[in-house]
Design a protein around this motif. Sequence first.
Motif, short mmCIF file in Angstrom:
data_model
loop_
_atom_site.label_atom_id
_atom_site.label_comp_id
_atom_site.label_asym_id
_atom_site.label_seq_id
_atom_site.Cartn_x
_atom_site.Cartn_y
_atom_site.Cartn_z
N VAL A 90 0.61 -1.38 0.11
CA VAL A 90 -0.19 -0.02 0.13
C VAL A 90 0.89 1.45 -0.07
O VAL A 90 0.68 2.13 -0.81
CB VAL A 90 -0.85 0.05 1.35
CG1 VAL A 90 -1.62 1.43 1.17
CG2 VAL A 90 -1.82 -1.28 1.08
N PHE A 91 1.91 1.35 0.97
CA PHE A 91 2.94 2.52 0.90
C PHE A 91 3.50 2.59 -0.44
O PHE A 91 3.63 3.70 -0.81
CB PHE A 91 3.78 1.91 1.79
CG PHE A 91 4.82 3.17 2.32
CD1 PHE A 91 4.32 4.44 2.46
CD2 PHE A 91 6.12 3.18 2.29
CE1 PHE A 91 5.13 5.71 2.88
CE2 PHE A 91 7.12 4.15 2.47
CZ PHE A 91 6.31 5.46 2.71
N ARG A 92 3.94 1.77 -1.05
CA ARG A 92 4.55 1.74 -2.52
C ARG A 92 3.47 2.44 -3.36
O ARG A 92 3.89 3.42 -4.12
CB ARG A 92 4.94 0.42 -3.13
CG ARG A 92 5.58 0.30 -4.42
CD ARG A 92 5.87 -1.05 -4.63
NE ARG A 92 7.22 -1.20 -4.44
CZ ARG A 92 8.13 -2.38 -4.36
NH1 ARG A 92 7.38 -3.59 -4.93
NH2 ARG A 92 9.25 -2.32 -4.09
N ALA A 93 2.31 1.88 -3.30
CA ALA A 93 1.11 2.56 -4.42
C ALA A 93 1.01 3.87 -3.84
O ALA A 93 0.95 4.92 -4.71
CB ALA A 93 0.03 1.63 -4.23
N TYR A 94 1.06 4.22 -2.51
CA TYR A 94 0.65 5.63 -2.12
C TYR A 94 2.04 6.53 -2.50
O TYR A 94 1.61 7.68 -2.93
CB TYR A 94 0.59 5.59 -0.50
CG TYR A 94 0.71 7.04 0.06
CD1 TYR A 94 -0.51 7.60 0.30
CD2 TYR A 94 1.69 7.38 0.73
CE1 TYR A 94 -0.72 8.79 0.82
CE2 TYR A 94 1.63 8.62 1.29
CZ TYR A 94 0.74 9.33 1.40
OH TYR A 94 0.33 10.70 1.79
N GLU A 95 3.10 6.28 -2.35
CA GLU A 95 4.28 7.09 -2.84
C GLU A 95 4.23 7.19 -4.26
O GLU A 95 4.70 8.31 -4.60
CB GLU A 95 5.55 6.53 -2.31
CG GLU A 95 5.75 6.62 -0.84
CD GLU A 95 6.02 8.20 -0.20
OE1 GLU A 95 6.48 8.97 -0.99
OE2 GLU A 95 5.24 8.27 0.78
N TYR A 96 3.95 6.15 -5.00
CA TYR A 96 4.02 6.38 -6.55
C TYR A 96 3.20 7.36 -6.93
O TYR A 96 3.19 7.95 -7.77
CB TYR A 96 3.87 4.83 -7.23
CG TYR A 96 4.85 4.09 -7.05
CD1 TYR A 96 6.07 4.72 -6.89
CD2 TYR A 96 4.94 2.60 -7.21
CE1 TYR A 96 7.25 3.55 -6.73
CE2 TYR A 96 5.92 1.86 -7.53
CZ TYR A 96 7.22 2.31 -7.00
OH TYR A 96 8.15 1.41 -7.07
N CYS A 97 1.96 7.21 -6.57
CA CYS A 97 0.77 8.11 -6.79
C CYS A 97 1.27 9.58 -6.19
O CYS A 97 1.02 10.59 -7.03
CB CYS A 97 -0.57 7.75 -5.92
SG CYS A 97 -1.90 8.72 -6.20
N ARG A 98 1.72 10.03 -5.11
CA ARG A 98 2.28 11.06 -4.52
C ARG A 98 2.95 11.58 -5.41
O ARG A 98 3.36 12.82 -5.81
CB ARG A 98 2.94 10.94 -3.21
CG ARG A 98 1.82 11.05 -2.20
CD ARG A 98 2.55 11.26 -0.92
NE ARG A 98 3.30 12.49 -0.68
CZ ARG A 98 4.59 12.57 -0.19
NH1 ARG A 98 5.04 11.53 0.22
NH2 ARG A 98 4.91 13.74 -0.04
N GLY A 99 3.97 10.76 -6.14
CA GLY A 99 5.27 11.34 -7.33
C GLY A 99 4.74 11.38 -8.56
O GLY A 99 5.40 11.87 -9.36
N GLY A 100 3.44 11.00 -8.73
CA GLY A 100 2.87 11.19 -9.88
C GLY A 100 3.28 10.30 -10.91
O GLY A 100 3.10 9.99 -12.25
#
Length: 157
Positions: A90-100
Motif C-alpha cells: 500500500v505504501f509503495r502505491a501511495y508514494e508512487y501516486c504522490r510522485g505522479g
Amino acid sequence: MEANLFFNIVTSVSTAVTAFFVIGIFFYNRRQQQFDILEQSFDVLQRVNEKALESRSNVLAAIRSANPDDKTDADEAMFVYFHYMRINRVFRAYEYCRGGFITEEQRDRISEPQIRTLVSVVDKLPAILERGYPDDFHDFLIPRVRAARPAKLINSD
C-alpha cells in the motif's frame, strides 16, 4: 540574402528543437532517478521484512529492535510482519501516486485488497505504522482501514 535569412531561421529552429529535447531528456532522467530511488527503498523494506519472517528469533529481534521492552510474542510478531509486507504494498502505491507515477485510481486498485487484510489489526496500526512510515501515510491508511470490510474467512470450520 533570402537564402541567408532562410538558413538563419532553419538554424534557429534546429537549435531550439535540440535544446527542447536536451531539457526533456534531463527531466526524464531526473524523474527516472527519483523512481529508482523509491523502488530501491521499497525493495530494502521488503527484504528486512522477509529476513524477519525467516525465523522466530529474527522476528522477535525485529520487533524488539524498535523497543527492547516490547512484549510481543513470536506468533504475534509473525502476524505483524506479514502485515508489514501488505502495508508496504500500500505504501509503495501511495508514494508512487504522490510522485505522479500512477493515478489515484491505480493506487486504490493496488491498495484496496491489502487494506481489507488490515481490518483485524486496525487498533494496532498506529503502533505498527510508527515504525517506519510518515505521518501523512498514517492519515491516508488508517481511515481507509477503518472504513473497509474485513477479508472473508478462507475456512470457518
